[in-house]
Design a protein around this motif. Structure first.
Motif: not given
Length: 272
Positions: A28-33, A35-43, A66-67
Motif C-alpha cells: 500500500a505504501e509502495l503504490t501510494q508512493a 501514484d505521487q511520483r507519477m503525478k509529479e513526473a507527468g508523462a 505492484l505490477a
C-alpha cells in the motif's frame, strides 16, 4: 526444418529500463508512493519498461498488485532484482529475475534542492544554425536503469539539434531524441520539453523540462526566464512547488546535475 528455423533469430541487445528501488515491502505504501511520483513526473516515464529492485528487502511485497499498479501508470514491469529468497514469489507473479548494473541512485529519485548565486556567464547560442526536424512524441528511454553514464565528451556521437521556433502551449510535448533541443519561445505551464542532450529555452520556461533523458548526467537546462513546474536531468528531478528565490525567479538560469543534486545557477545578464 531449415526454413522454419530461419523465421526467427536470437540477437544480443542492450535494454534500456527504469529501475524502481523498493525501500519497503508494504504494498500500500509502495503504490501510494508510485501514484505521487507519477503525478509529479507527468508523462516523463510513460510506456517505459521497469525492473523492480528489491535488494534492500527481506520479505516480498505483493508482486502482482505492484505490477498492476505500474501498468495503470502505463509502465511495463519486466522483471525483478531481488535476493534469492524473494525470487520464487516474483516468478509466480510473472516477473523474471534480472541481473542489471546499478549506480549510486535510482532513476526518478527527487533531487536534493540546491541553488547557487555565483553566476557563470550566459552560454552563447550555437554558431551554426541547426536543422529542424520533427519531434518524437513518444516518451524517452533510460539508460541501463541508473541514469548515470560516464562516456567522455569526445566519444559522444554527433547528433542533430531539434529547433522549435514557436511557443509551446499547455498539453504540448516535444522530445528531441538523441540530441539537443532549442525552443525559441515560451514553454507554457502544462507543456513538456524533453531531450537526450541539452535543453535551451529562449523565453519563459514555465512547464516541465527534462534533459539527459537517456541518462546523460552532463546534460544541462538553460533558459532566459526560469519559472518551471518540474526540472529533471538524467532522471533526477525536482518538482518546483513554491516560488523560487528572487535571484532565480524569472531570471536567466542554468540547471545542471552535481552528484545527486540539481544545481540551479543564475546567469549573468539577467537583470530586470
Amino acid at each position: 526444418m531449415a526454413k522454419t528455423a530461419a523465421a526467427l533469430d536470437f540477437k544480443s541487445a542492450s535494454l534500456h529500463v527504469l529501475r524502481a528501488v523498493l525501500h519497503t515491502a508494504d504494498t500500500a505504501e509502495l503504490t501510494q508512493a508510485l501514484d505521487q511520483r507519477m503525478k509529479e513526473a507527468g508523462a516523463f516515464y510513460e510506456n517505459e519498461p521497469v525492473v523492480l529492485d528489491a535488494q534492500e528487502l527481506d520479505q516480498a511485497p505483493d508482486w502482482q498488485a505492484l505490477a498492476e499498479a505500474l501498468r495503470r501508470h502505463h509502465l511495463h514491469p519486466i522483471g525483478v532484482r531481488a535476493p534469492e529468497s524473494l525470487q520464487a514469489s516474483a516468478h509466480q507473479a510473472g516477473l523474471a529475475p534480472l541481473d542489471i548494473s546499478t549506480g549510486r541512485q535510482a532513476p526518478g529519485r527527487a533531487a536534493t534542492p540546491a541553488t547557487d548565486s555565483q553566476p557563470p556567464s550566459m552560454p552563447q547560442a550555437p554558431a551554426q544554425q541547426p536543422t529542424a526536424r520533427s519531434g518524437d512524441p513518444a516518451a524517452p528511454g533510460h539508460d541501463a536503469d541508473t541514469h548515470r553514464t560516464s562516456s567522455s565528451a569526445s566519444a559522444e556521437p554527433q547528433t542533430e539539434t531539434l529547433v522549435i521556433r514557436h511557443p509551446l502551449r499547455s498539453g504540448q510535448r516535444i522530445y528531441a531524441r538523441g540530441g539537443d533541443l532549442i525552443v525559441m519561445g515560451m514553454v507554457s505551464q502544462g507543456a513538456e520539453v524533453i531531450a537526450d542532450g541539452h535543453i535551451h529555452v529562449y523565453g519563459p520556461l514555465r512547464g516541465k523540462a527534462m534533459a539527459g533523458a537517456r541518462g546523460n548526467p552532463r546534460a544541462m537546462i538553460l533558459t532566459t526566464q526560469l519559472d518551471p513546474e518540474l526540472l529533471a536531468i538524467a532522471g533526477v528531478y525536482r518538482v518546483v512547488e513554491t516560488r523560487l528565490p528572487e535571484s532565480l525567479h524569472n531570471r536567466p538560469a542554468q540547471i545542471e546535475l552535481d552528484g545527486d543534486t540539481l544545481r540551479i545557477r543564475a546567469l549573468l545578464g539577467g537583470g530586470h
